[in-house]
Enzyme design. Structure first.
Site, PDB file in Angstrom:
ATOM      1  N   GLN A   1      37.697  35.122  40.688  1.00 55.51           N
ATOM      2  CA  GLN A   1      38.432  36.460  40.862  1.00 55.51           C
ATOM      3  C   GLN A   1      38.508  36.474  42.505  1.00 55.51           C
ATOM      4  O   GLN A   1      37.249  36.787  43.039  1.00 55.51           O
ATOM      5  CB  GLN A   1      37.929  37.361  40.383  1.00 55.51           C
ATOM      6  CG  GLN A   1      39.045  38.508  40.622  1.00 55.51           C
ATOM      7  CD  GLN A   1      40.282  38.578  40.056  1.00 55.51           C
ATOM      8  OE1 GLN A   1      40.433  38.231  38.814  1.00 55.51           O
ATOM      9  NE2 GLN A   1      41.415  38.569  40.652  1.00 55.51           N
TER      10      GLN A   1
ATOM     11  N   ASP B   1      43.854  28.507  37.275  1.00 52.75           N
ATOM     12  CA  ASP B   1      44.576  29.165  38.409  1.00 52.75           C
ATOM     13  C   ASP B   1      45.539  28.326  39.018  1.00 52.75           C
ATOM     14  O   ASP B   1      46.651  28.647  39.491  1.00 52.75           O
ATOM     15  CB  ASP B   1      43.672  29.693  39.567  1.00 52.75           C
ATOM     16  CG  ASP B   1      43.509  31.431  38.900  1.00 52.75           C
ATOM     17  OD1 ASP B   1      44.153  31.736  38.468  1.00 52.75           O
ATOM     18  OD2 ASP B   1      42.491  31.813  39.879  1.00 52.75           O
TER      19      ASP B   1
ATOM     20  N   LYS C   1      41.670  40.552  32.096  1.00 58.49           N
ATOM     21  CA  LYS C   1      41.981  38.916  31.674  1.00 58.49           C
ATOM     22  C   LYS C   1      40.999  38.688  30.589  1.00 58.49           C
ATOM     23  O   LYS C   1      41.348  38.081  29.374  1.00 58.49           O
ATOM     24  CB  LYS C   1      41.525  38.171  33.107  1.00 58.49           C
ATOM     25  CG  LYS C   1      42.794  37.997  34.039  1.00 58.49           C
ATOM     26  CD  LYS C   1      42.082  37.342  35.315  1.00 58.49           C
ATOM     27  CE  LYS C   1      43.191  37.395  36.263  1.00 58.49           C
ATOM     28  NZ  LYS C   1      42.698  37.279  37.403  1.00 58.49           N
TER      29      LYS C   1
END
Ligand code: NAP
Length: 286
Positions: free
Chosen positions: A99, A122, A55
């Site tokens: 994460q 997200d 990422k």
């Protein structure tokens, strides 16, 4: 029999998204805005470390500033909460990604709830889920968002089509259903308690399989001419990476199909970047 289906090339389409974003970021940088993504990693999970690295690299490629924050696996939940509060308050941070999975002693849901919805790139925050539900999305979960782009690449109008989704997770199945509903598809969500799954799938003009079981969907379940989107990422007994759909058999009947790897996977990170740029623009009114 020869393969009938056209391959939906997620690598190529995700590269197009990243190229569009690179140009967009260059344009907003010229106006003084540098989009910033904070990536929070707790613990030393090797898979999570790889995801975070990927990422961060993807951010750099399009010009997003990424800031990694690492806490030890032994960190107290309060430490993570203070970090998230600090990132919420930091005007240089437009997106916050924690994460997952978090260590077992932390409550993921309550931690994720603390992320400011406007920085929730997200798209997992209940506020953003709710906005998606009422058809007025702000930041959308990346995997189904990427799938919509793959579908659009086929030139298909989902309106009036039967869309069947196998899987009802909060990160794929449920948001996928909302996005297809918004496009006027007739949506059926299937799961492990669904009766006569093959019959349901045979009705699908658009099939999204998000199950997590190696080649579970058989070729003869696929309607002639269907669009097949395979979200699954599984290991076959021989170690190969496989999807949830028997690709070879389904390709004989589908009109379009995503491969695994190289289908849905590359889209997820691309859409994370897209959400970050969108969040930055919204925050600064650009
Ligand atoms: P998940 O949370 O484990 O959900 C799996 C879903 O499949 C559940 O709703 C489950 O039903 C359903 N299911 C399981 N067995 C079934 C059966 N025999 N018949 C019908 N439905 C069944 O998984 P997820 O997080 O959505 O992920 C699904 C897959 O996509 C995994 O392979 C994951 O690695 C992959 N994935 C890929 C990406 C990407 O970027 N490429 C992103 C996310 C996920 P119940 O609800 O009844 O248990």
């Amino acid at each position: 029999m020869a393969r009938k289906a056209q391959i939906i090339d997620g690598k190529k389409i995700s590269a197009e998204v990243r190229a569009e974003l690179k140009a967009e970021v260059a344009a907003i940088k010229a106006k003084g805005l540098i989009p910033g993504l904070a990536v929070v990693l707790v613990g030393e999970n090797p898979a999570s470390q790889i995801y975070v690295r990927n990422k961060t690299k993807a951010c750099e490629e399009v010009g997003i500033k990424s800031l990694q924050h690492t806490l030890p696996g032994t960190a107290k939940e309060e430490e993570l909460i203070s970090l998230i509060r600090a990132l919420n308050a930091d005007s240089g941070v437009h997106g916050i990604l924690v994460q997952l999975p978090l260590p077992a002693h932390m409550d993921s849901d309550s931690v994720l709830d603390l992320i400011s919805p406007s920085k929730d790139v997200d798209g997992f925050h209940p506020y953003n889920m709710g906005r998606l539900m009422i058809g007025n999305a702000l930041l959308q979960p990346c995997t189904p968002y990427g799938i919509m782009r793959l579908l659009d690449s086929t030139g298909t109008d989902a309106s009036g089509k039967n869309a069947v989704i196998i899987g009802r997770s909060n990160i794929v199945g449920k948001p996928m259903a909302m996005m297809l509903l918004k496009r006027n598809a007739t949506v059926t969500i299937c799961h492990s308690k669904t009766k006569d799954l093959p019959e349901k799938v045979r009705e699908a003009d658009i099939l999204v399989a998000a199950i997590g079981r190696d080649r579970f969907v058989k070729g003869d379940w696929i309607k002639e001419g269907a669009i097949v989107i395979d979200v699954g990422m599984n290991r076959a007994p021989d170690g190969r990476l496989t999807g949830d759909v028997d690709f070879e058999a389904a390709s004989l009947r589908a009109s379009h199909i995503t491969p695994v790897p190289g289908g849905v996977g590359p889209m997820t990170i691309a859409m994370l970047l897209k959400n970050t740029v969108a969040a930055a623009r919204k925050a600064s009114g650009l």
